[in-house]
Design an enzyme around this catalytic site. Sequence first.
Site, PDB file in Angstrom:
ATOM      1  N   ASP A 162      -9.152   0.977   1.317  1.00 50.35           N
ATOM      2  CA  ASP A 162      -8.052   0.543   2.366  1.00 50.35           C
ATOM      3  C   ASP A 162      -8.700   0.936   3.552  1.00 50.35           C
ATOM      4  O   ASP A 162      -8.469   1.975   4.114  1.00 50.35           O
ATOM      5  CB  ASP A 162      -6.892   1.349   1.970  1.00 50.35           C
ATOM      6  CG  ASP A 162      -5.783   1.134   2.840  1.00 50.35           C
ATOM      7  OD1 ASP A 162      -5.563  -0.095   3.516  1.00 50.35           O
ATOM      8  OD2 ASP A 162      -4.944   1.813   2.978  1.00 50.35           O
ATOM      9  N   THR A 177      -9.178  -5.168   3.205  1.00 53.89           N
ATOM     10  CA  THR A 177      -9.035  -4.179   2.037  1.00 53.89           C
ATOM     11  C   THR A 177      -9.954  -4.752   1.091  1.00 53.89           C
ATOM     12  O   THR A 177     -10.090  -5.980   0.731  1.00 53.89           O
ATOM     13  CB  THR A 177      -7.537  -4.327   1.472  1.00 53.89           C
ATOM     14  OG1 THR A 177      -6.781  -4.149   2.353  1.00 53.89           O
ATOM     15  CG2 THR A 177      -7.315  -3.478   0.338  1.00 53.89           C
ATOM     16  N   ARG A 213      -8.250   4.453  12.691  1.00 55.78           N
ATOM     17  CA  ARG A 213      -7.455   5.687  12.727  1.00 55.78           C
ATOM     18  C   ARG A 213      -6.794   5.781  14.308  1.00 55.78           C
ATOM     19  O   ARG A 213      -5.935   6.121  14.745  1.00 55.78           O
ATOM     20  CB  ARG A 213      -8.234   7.015  12.335  1.00 55.78           C
ATOM     21  CG  ARG A 213      -8.863   7.262  11.198  1.00 55.78           C
ATOM     22  CD  ARG A 213      -7.695   7.105  10.265  1.00 55.78           C
ATOM     23  NE  ARG A 213      -8.175   7.279   8.670  1.00 55.78           N
ATOM     24  CZ  ARG A 213      -7.450   7.003   7.737  1.00 55.78           C
ATOM     25  NH1 ARG A 213      -6.055   6.506   7.844  1.00 55.78           N
ATOM     26  NH2 ARG A 213      -7.912   7.182   6.687  1.00 55.78           N
ATOM     27  N   GLU A 221      -9.801  13.074   6.396  1.00 56.90           N
ATOM     28  CA  GLU A 221      -9.771  14.203   5.935  1.00 56.90           C
ATOM     29  C   GLU A 221     -11.187  15.239   5.958  1.00 56.90           C
ATOM     30  O   GLU A 221     -11.212  16.420   6.086  1.00 56.90           O
ATOM     31  CB  GLU A 221      -9.219  14.044   4.469  1.00 56.90           C
ATOM     32  CG  GLU A 221      -7.751  13.621   4.491  1.00 56.90           C
ATOM     33  CD  GLU A 221      -7.512  13.056   3.349  1.00 56.90           C
ATOM     34  OE1 GLU A 221      -6.922  13.942   2.309  1.00 56.90           O
ATOM     35  OE2 GLU A 221      -7.769  11.974   2.982  1.00 56.90           O
ATOM     36  N   GLU A 278     -10.611   4.400   2.798  1.00 58.86           N
ATOM     37  CA  GLU A 278      -9.574   5.109   1.951  1.00 58.86           C
ATOM     38  C   GLU A 278      -9.977   4.904   0.586  1.00 58.86           C
ATOM     39  O   GLU A 278     -10.041   3.495   0.221  1.00 58.86           O
ATOM     40  CB  GLU A 278      -8.193   4.827   2.216  1.00 58.86           C
ATOM     41  CG  GLU A 278      -7.744   5.453   3.501  1.00 58.86           C
ATOM     42  CD  GLU A 278      -6.272   5.345   3.825  1.00 58.86           C
ATOM     43  OE1 GLU A 278      -5.773   4.704   3.169  1.00 58.86           O
ATOM     44  OE2 GLU A 278      -5.621   6.106   4.838  1.00 58.86           O
ATOM     45  N   TYR A 333       1.765   3.763  15.438  1.00 61.67           N
ATOM     46  CA  TYR A 333       2.871   4.208  14.954  1.00 61.67           C
ATOM     47  C   TYR A 333       2.467   5.624  13.968  1.00 61.67           C
ATOM     48  O   TYR A 333       1.434   5.503  13.303  1.00 61.67           O
ATOM     49  CB  TYR A 333       3.531   3.539  14.020  1.00 61.67           C
ATOM     50  CG  TYR A 333       5.204   3.998  13.692  1.00 61.67           C
ATOM     51  CD1 TYR A 333       6.054   3.974  14.771  1.00 61.67           C
ATOM     52  CD2 TYR A 333       5.201   4.671  12.400  1.00 61.67           C
ATOM     53  CE1 TYR A 333       7.354   4.396  14.310  1.00 61.67           C
ATOM     54  CE2 TYR A 333       6.795   5.130  12.005  1.00 61.67           C
ATOM     55  CZ  TYR A 333       7.638   5.098  13.230  1.00 61.67           C
ATOM     56  OH  TYR A 333       8.726   5.686  12.997  1.00 61.67           O
ATOM     57  N   GLU A 352      -8.985   4.240  -3.312  1.00 62.79           N
ATOM     58  CA  GLU A 352      -7.534   4.065  -3.832  1.00 62.79           C
ATOM     59  C   GLU A 352      -7.998   3.283  -4.977  1.00 62.79           C
ATOM     60  O   GLU A 352      -8.835   2.760  -5.397  1.00 62.79           O
ATOM     61  CB  GLU A 352      -6.719   3.287  -2.773  1.00 62.79           C
ATOM     62  CG  GLU A 352      -6.394   4.037  -1.592  1.00 62.79           C
ATOM     63  CD  GLU A 352      -5.289   3.307  -0.867  1.00 62.79           C
ATOM     64  OE1 GLU A 352      -4.466   2.663  -1.447  1.00 62.79           O
ATOM     65  OE2 GLU A 352      -5.123   3.711   0.260  1.00 62.79           O
ATOM     66  N   THR A 393      -4.446   7.210  -0.687  1.00 64.28           N
ATOM     67  CA  THR A 393      -5.820   7.919  -0.845  1.00 64.28           C
ATOM     68  C   THR A 393      -5.674   8.793  -1.997  1.00 64.28           C
ATOM     69  O   THR A 393      -4.720   9.759  -1.806  1.00 64.28           O
ATOM     70  CB  THR A 393      -5.791   8.326   0.613  1.00 64.28           C
ATOM     71  OG1 THR A 393      -5.801   7.356   1.640  1.00 64.28           O
ATOM     72  CG2 THR A 393      -7.388   8.970   0.475  1.00 64.28           C
ATOM     73  N   ASP A 400       0.886  -1.162   0.008  1.00 69.30           N
ATOM     74  CA  ASP A 400      -0.035   0.185   0.128  1.00 69.30           C
ATOM     75  C   ASP A 400       0.963   1.137  -0.082  1.00 69.30           C
ATOM     76  O   ASP A 400       1.712   1.389   0.668  1.00 69.30           O
ATOM     77  CB  ASP A 400      -1.044   0.073   1.137  1.00 69.30           C
ATOM     78  CG  ASP A 400      -2.153   0.922   1.080  1.00 69.30           C
ATOM     79  OD1 ASP A 400      -2.247   1.504   0.099  1.00 69.30           O
ATOM     80  OD2 ASP A 400      -2.674   1.422   2.320  1.00 69.30           O
ATOM     81  N   HIS A 403      -3.659  14.058   0.066  1.00 69.20           N
ATOM     82  CA  HIS A 403      -3.861  13.246   1.387  1.00 69.20           C
ATOM     83  C   HIS A 403      -2.788  13.437   2.113  1.00 69.20           C
ATOM     84  O   HIS A 403      -3.230  13.825   3.190  1.00 69.20           O
ATOM     85  CB  HIS A 403      -4.012  11.839   0.755  1.00 69.20           C
ATOM     86  CG  HIS A 403      -4.277  10.806   1.831  1.00 69.20           C
ATOM     87  ND1 HIS A 403      -5.242  10.770   2.826  1.00 69.20           N
ATOM     88  CD2 HIS A 403      -3.447   9.954   2.407  1.00 69.20           C
ATOM     89  CE1 HIS A 403      -5.122   9.700   3.631  1.00 69.20           C
ATOM     90  NE2 HIS A 403      -3.966   9.437   3.236  1.00 69.20           N
ATOM     91  N   LYS A 417      -4.451  -1.443   9.565  1.00 74.47           N
ATOM     92  CA  LYS A 417      -4.690  -1.575   8.112  1.00 74.47           C
ATOM     93  C   LYS A 417      -4.941  -2.750   7.839  1.00 74.47           C
ATOM     94  O   LYS A 417      -5.239  -3.348   6.565  1.00 74.47           O
ATOM     95  CB  LYS A 417      -3.635  -1.084   7.086  1.00 74.47           C
ATOM     96  CG  LYS A 417      -3.034   0.416   7.479  1.00 74.47           C
ATOM     97  CD  LYS A 417      -4.205   1.296   6.714  1.00 74.47           C
ATOM     98  CE  LYS A 417      -3.720   2.800   6.678  1.00 74.47           C
ATOM     99  NZ  LYS A 417      -4.228   3.356   5.689  1.00 74.47           N
ATOM    100  N   GLN A 442      -4.147   3.232  14.578  1.00 76.02           N
ATOM    101  CA  GLN A 442      -3.069   3.855  13.821  1.00 76.02           C
ATOM    102  C   GLN A 442      -2.334   4.858  14.800  1.00 76.02           C
ATOM    103  O   GLN A 442      -1.194   4.905  14.648  1.00 76.02           O
ATOM    104  CB  GLN A 442      -3.699   4.383  12.530  1.00 76.02           C
ATOM    105  CG  GLN A 442      -2.800   5.090  11.522  1.00 76.02           C
ATOM    106  CD  GLN A 442      -3.155   5.531  10.323  1.00 76.02           C
ATOM    107  OE1 GLN A 442      -4.649   5.664   9.908  1.00 76.02           O
ATOM    108  NE2 GLN A 442      -2.435   5.627   9.199  1.00 76.02           N
TER     109      GLN A 442
HETATM  110 MN    MN Z   1      -4.086   3.792   2.084  1.00 75.31          MN
END
Ligand code: MN
Length: 416
Positions: free
Chosen positions: A229, A253, A233, A359, A197, A240, A199, A345, A124, A131, A249, A236
């Site tokens: 994806d 998917t 959050r 976003e 996301e 990291y 994509e 994204t 990914d 983004h 993630k 996430q």
């Molecule tokens: Mn992504």
Amino acid sequence: MPLEKSWIESANSPETDFPLNNLPLGVFTADGVPRCGVAIGDRILDATGLEEAGLLRLDDAPVLDIPFWNEVMELGPEAWAALRARLHELLREGAPEKDKVAPFLHPLEGAELHMPLAVAEFTDFYAGRHHATNVGTMFRGAENALPPNWLHIPIGYNGRASSVVVSGTDIRRPWGQLKGPNDNAPRFAPSARFDLELELGAIVGQNSDGPVTVTEADEMIFGYVLLNDWSARDIQAWEYQPLGPFQAKATATTISPWIVMRAALEPFRCATPPRDVALLPHLEEPGPMLYDIALEVDLTPEGGSPTTIARTNYREMYYSSAQQLAHHTTSGCPMNVGDLLGSGTISGPTKESRGSLLELSWGGKEPITLGDQTRSFLEDGDTITLRGAAQGAGYRIGFGPCTGKLIPALSDPYAR
Ligand code: MN
């Protein structure tokens, strides 16, 4: 290029995603068995059946006897072109073999669709400038939004092939370790900031052994799918910063069910945006390598009606899939048939063109409106549908919807 006319009338409509110009490849159930199929208008052509009947021959041995398109990919670009040429010959207006082909057509509506390929590995990328700038601004401030390497390499991470699912598969809200009141007190709970996301996924159709050029990489790409994806959050943010490329993630998917071959998108090529700094020569593009593909995201609450929450275009990307694939090989990393590359994204420059809720709601500070409801992140029962199409004169090259519904978290995954 104009519309290529088919004897299947629904394929000649400007409204269909699947005119003769497209010929996307999927896997569907017919007579209780998954088979390789080609979408044409409101029909699916049973390609496995055509091969069994001797009407489609791509190699000495059958290649459509397993319900994935990987064996066709392995045959290489000449076979890909031969496949398209033969399908065109069988489906074009006035085709002499029309009566032999007609029994192999099935209704698209209501068909059970499966993964069109066996995904080898999933990578990914984080290659959309709008983004990355939005997310970087939220986490590090506008001054340091883009890390210094961002304008020189397409940043990516190795994801999971095991959780790539086809459109229509329910997505279960994950549990995970989340930041607590302070850094010494994390908690284990269902993600409360689950997101999508928007994509595009590029499918690698040839193996590589050692570094390849951007031109070679482009020729290795078999086709494209829409890709969601899904991203937690809050998981996430704790695991990291800024990417969080592990459990945040890993849940799922989703890809759209039809592989749109690179050849079908050829008339819609366009250049990447102007660059602030020149790329190193090995990542420079020899020609236009993005595509003009209009993209939309719909959010449908449980029992409600859809609201389009984002509209953007694949041409907004800073790096093409060919550049991403070339970069992927620079270390000597071998790439394999069936590898899937997420574009990153695809957000545009305006608020309405942002490809994630992170976003769109600006980290939850500005919830978006859906009729009489609002959203910062996804609620249980929400369905996300991605749509995409390249618009030609009187026809379009569409992908079919990429849909997933978020279902509630397990009550406690470790309860015994
Ligand atoms: Mn992504």
